[in-house]
Design an enzyme around this catalytic site. Structure first.
Site, short mmCIF file in Angstrom:
data_model
loop_
_atom_site.label_atom_id
_atom_site.label_comp_id
_atom_site.label_asym_id
_atom_site.label_seq_id
_atom_site.Cartn_x
_atom_site.Cartn_y
_atom_site.Cartn_z
CG HIS A 56 21.90 62.81 -7.76
ND1 HIS A 56 22.79 63.62 -8.41
CD2 HIS A 56 22.63 62.06 -6.92
CE1 HIS A 56 24.02 63.36 -7.98
NE2 HIS A 56 23.94 62.39 -7.10
CB SER A 93 22.66 63.47 0.88
OG SER A 93 23.45 62.94 -0.14
CE LYS A 142 33.28 65.02 5.58
NZ LYS A 142 32.03 65.40 6.23
CG ASP A 143 32.95 61.58 -1.11
OD1 ASP A 143 32.72 61.59 0.12
OD2 ASP A 143 32.06 61.55 -1.98
CD GLU A 170 35.61 34.34 2.28
OE1 GLU A 170 36.16 33.57 3.08
OE2 GLU A 170 36.23 35.21 1.66
#
Lengths: 217, 421, 267
Positions: B211, B215, B239-240, B283
């Site tokens: 922040h 972004s 959107k998220d 894994e």
């Protein structure tokens, strides 16, 4: 699109609202419902598991070697269960007005027992008393003190004495007045499979009674 | 935007400014308007972390960290506890999906140059998170105390014995015994519970760093003004949420219909210290690193390569010499990036196979290329590559793209953007 | 590609890639142990597919096989008798389960504090054939027969593998040496197995009149073992269908909401 005249988020929120809001509100609602439904398995997982419930199945206790005046203690659902074989003298005392006058709930009106134990001896057979041995005050285990008198004073008729805060009960688990415990000791569901075997955790045939409806354990 | 007129809100706000904080970080927080769906994976990772912590807490309520009871207690969760199977399968598959999301997030950062100034610390904190995640996942995999748990723990802890002088002492110290045993399981459980909260803390720093400058975006150019950005809420929240919903569909298909596909059947056999399973495979999310470890025929160097392959990510901001952030404008690096992606998958495949025959060579070539990419290609290409011309601003680029698509209402672009107070 | 398709495509692609990567990890073992092993038999199962359920009659027959054949050597420590009861179990009533459990004896301590035996209760775990791991191994050259509770989940190939093993006993090919006390099995890694052929035609008599062929027996017991490995499968698949339907609806609505929110911005 056509909404370009409104140039701040706040405006769009307030005036452009009706047009776009059905989908947005529905989306929010579904997200909320989804989150709530997700919480359910987590919450539910803290309830007793299948094996814990299975371990709380009814147990059979053989009373053939329990002599009059004696108590045995068994565990059912991790709780202490008192089973007493009361002598005729003790049973007689339970009905004496001198003693019952000192009781808070002599008629067992509060639902601390199944209906078939709502009587003066609080049991199915008068001599055999079955109690959940947990003081209704704060959950300690009361001591079996059947002998009259003794350290509890000359007036002590015999019964249960809770060491934590001095609550007293008579020999059918009825609480005396003037002690902190508010209710009689609970009676669990039980029935006699035969003359000398009691099954704890199961009502007699044709009785539907939920252990969970007891007011205070 | 002013905080609500509600008296209670104002009372709290005066003493604890949470509402203005949220308002500032969500409503006012300006976000480039051109973020594509690759940018969804950051918030998805945050949600995965939340899911993992939540399910983990409830699993811990029924788990017994004791070598005699651990396996049975996990099976008891699956068989006896209400919805225990669901919580455990979410947690188990959640680990895999957490890594899928974070790896996509990481490669997105690599492609669009999100690590470049002024976001170097943001990137490095992200690498710290990946590192912590690997440690957490490894220790979590030990907890069910199946065959793979035990032998995986044995093999990985033994890596440290490669270090000269102190190696053996480190391994004994990790074990708390003479082999992987009860003390090891106890401490792994303790740390597996602790580390996610450490991750949560680092995520907090990651967000702070994010922040600070906002972004990055697919064009990799800075925001020049309000016409280039939209407030995070409601634009990116919705959107998220849409992205989350798509993600959850895929996740649910695995949890409910293929819950064991990503795991190893051997881990449903209780740990047996006297019998090594025929093949020990980590894994899937650790396979590329496992391949790098095995590619080098010297134990110490292999371990060093393994650690280097992760730590090299820390210095990526300084290895990349390009002046341009986004690979969108870098005609050569763009292809080299995809080679790295292919290399990562190839290394993953190598990690899944026995080091025999041509897998050995693939493993060595892949390992070499991995380091070659970061240590040689990244600095070199930055020097000689001629990037494409950058657009003057985000909004103009967006507009142009729209026109090219024969877009509708091209003129509304600038007018509709929010002017923030 | 249209941008709103990018996200689902991306995710599904990543997951398929991962699943493809994860599978060889298991297959590598099988391949490494056995080059050119025959493909496992492919028979159909009631529990296959997203809506598959367990055939209760097959489960009960399978349990009969386990009780009369397998349980002489193999334990199933993770199961309790009351798992068998009710619609999530094998469909037995509680009284039937009580009777099944009561046939077994479990150790307890009597009134005098001495070790004694009592009939098993429904809440008891399946009584193992041997008192402990060492005793279990003693009769089998030190290696105890594996516990069967999780056997379907714990083997590559799952139900197909176990079915293959049960039906895969053959005469060894010419020149293939099988040590004495060992048996040739088509599907066992290395072909040499310590377990004697457990099933054959009519090894049990089914109470429901089903003809007890080898294939039928193997099919029934594998159905039972699959249930034992995964007793919540039906609940899981049913819940899954509801959850996924809900999520698809939510995805559609949120896509609309997202488009609405973005409708006044060029992006």
């Amino acid at each position: 699109m056509a909404d370009s005249a409104h140039s701040t988020t706040a405006d769009t929120h307030e005036t452009g609202g009706t047009r776009r809001d059905f989908l947005v509100i529905a989306g929010n609602a579904l997200l909320g419902i989804g989150a709530a439904c997700t919480a359910w398995p987590l919450v539910s997982s803290m309830n007793p598991a299948r094996d814990v419930i299975a371990a709380g199945a009814p147990i059979d206790v053989d009373l053939s070697s329990l002599k009059p005046g004696q108590q045995i203690l068994v565990l059912w659902r991790s709780r202490p269960i008192f089973i007493v074989n009361r002598t005729p003298a003790e049973l007689k005392k339970l009905q004496e007005p001198n003693d019952t006058g000192l009781l808070r709930d002599p008629q067992s009106e509060v639902e601390q027992q199944p209906p078939y134990a709502q009587n003066w001896h609080r049991s199915i057979k008068p001599e055999y008393l079955v109690l959940v041995g947990i003081c209704t005050h704060l959950g300690c285990i009361p001591e079996f003190t059947p002998e009259p008198g003794g350290t509890l004073g000359p007036g002590w008729p015999g019964g249960y004495f809770c060491p934590c805060h001095g609550s007293k009960y008579d020999l059918s688990g009825r609480v005396f007045t003037g002690v902190p415990a508010p209710y009689n000791l609970p009676v669990p569901p039980h029935r006699f499979v035969n003359e000398t075997t009691v099954r704890i955790g199961e009502n007699p045939p044709n009785v539907a009674w939920e252990f969970g409806s007891i007011v205070q354990i | 935007m002013a905080v609500s007129q509600n008296k209670l809100v104002q009372w709290i706000e005066y003493r604890l400014p949470v509402f203005s904080f949220l308002d500032h970080e969500l409503n006012e927080y300006p976000t480039p308007k051109n973020l594509n769906y690759w940018w969804n994976f950051g918030s998805l990772a945050g949600i995965m972390l939340t899911i993992m912590i939540l399910t983990g807490i409830f699993l811990a309520m029924n788990y017994d960290p004791n070598v005699g009871d651990a396996f049975q207690s996990v099976e008891r969760i699956m068989r006896e506890v209400n919805y225990g199977w669901l919580i455990r399968y979410i947690h188990m598959n959640g680990a895999s999906f957490f890594f899928i999301v974070v790896y996509i997030h990481l490669f997105r950062g690599l492609y669009y140059g999100s690590y470049k100034a002024p976001r170097e610390l943001l990137w490095m904190l992200g690498v710290v998170i990946v590192l912590l995640m690997m440690m957490t996942a490894f220790m979590g995999y030990v907890l069910p105390w199946g065959q793979m748990s035990f032998w995986g723990a044995t093999v990985i802890t033994n890596l440290f014995s490669a270090f000269p002088v102190v190696g053996k002492d480190i391994v004994t110290w990790l074990w708390g015994g003479f082999a992987v045993s009860n003390p090891t399981l106890n401490r792994f459980y303790s740390l597996h519970y602790l580390l996610p909260f450490v991750i949560l803390g680092v995520v907090g720093l990651h967000m702070m760093a994010l922040h600070q400058h906002g972004s990055n975006n697919p064009l990799g150019i800075d925001r020049k003004g309000p016409q280039d950005s939209v407030p995070f809420h409601p634009y990116y929240t919705y959107k998220d949420m849409f992205g989350l919903s798509v993600f959850l569909v895929v996740f649910a298909i695995f949890v409910f219909y293929f819950p064991n596909v990503l795991g190893d059947p051997q881990n449903y056999i209780p740990a047996n210290p006297l019998h090594t399973p025929p093949e020990i495979v980590p894994e899937w999310y650790l396979l590329p690193f496992y391949a790098i470890l095995r590619a080098i025929p010297n134990k110490l160097l292999g371990v060093c390569a393994l650690f280097a392959s992760i730590f090299i990510l820390f210095i990526v901001p300084w290895l990349d010499t390009s002046k341009v952030r986004s690979a969108y404008f870098r005609p050569i690096y763009k292809w080299v990036f995809w080679l790295l992606v292919i290399d990562a998958f190839a290394l993953g495949a190598v990690g899944a196979h026995r080091p025999e025959g041509f897998w050995i060579y693939i493993g060595r070539i892949g390992t070499f290329y991995y380091f070659f990419h970061f240590l040689v290609l990244m600095p070199l290409i930055g020097w000689f590559e001629r990037p494409l011309p950058l657009p003057p601003s985000i909004s103009e680029a967006v507009l142009k793209k729209k026109q090219k698509r024969g877009g509708e209402g091209a003129l509304t672009g600038v007018a509709a953007t929010r002017s923030k107070p | 590609m249209r941008p709103h398709l990018a996200m689902p495509a991306l995710l599904i692609g990543a997951v398929i890639a991962v699943a493809a990567l994860a599978q060889p990890a298991q297959l590598a073992r099988a391949q490494a142990a056995e080059e050119g092993a025959p493909a496992l038999p492919d028979v159909s199962w009631s529990f296959e597919g997203p809506f598959g359920t367990f055939d209760r009659a097959a489960l009960q027959r399978g349990f009969q096989i386990y009780s009369q054949v397998c349980s002489t050597c193999h334990s199933m420590n993770l199961l309790t008798y009351d798992d068998l009861a009710g619609p999530d179990g094998l469909g037995y009533t509680e009284a039937e389960v009580k009777a099944i459990a009561a046939q077994k004896q479990v150790p307890t301590i009597n009134k005098e504090g001495q070790p004694a035996m009592r009939p098993a209760l429904p809440s008891d775990h399946f009584v193992p054939p041997f008192p402990n791991e060492k005793a279990a191994g003693a009769g089998f050259g030190g290696t105890a027969p594996p516990d069967l509770s999780d056997i379907i989940k714990a083997r590559d190939g799952h139900e197909r593998y176990v079915y293959g093993i049960l039906t895969g006993f053959r005469e060894p090919p010419k020149g293939f040496h099988v040590p004495s006390g060992r048996y040739y099995n088509l599907y066992f890694p290395g072909h040499v197995i310590a377990m004697p052929p457990p099933l054959q035609d009519n090894v049990v008599t089914y109470s429901d009149g089903t003809k007890a062929t080898l294939d039928q027996e193997a099919h029934d017991v594998v159905t039972f073992l699959t249930w034992a490995s995964d007793p919540t499968m039906e609940q899981r698949k049913q819940t899954g269908a509801k959850v996924i339907l809900f999520l698809l609806a939510m995805t559609g609505v949120l896509y609309g909401a997202k488009r609405r929110v973005w409708s006044d911005v060029e992006h």
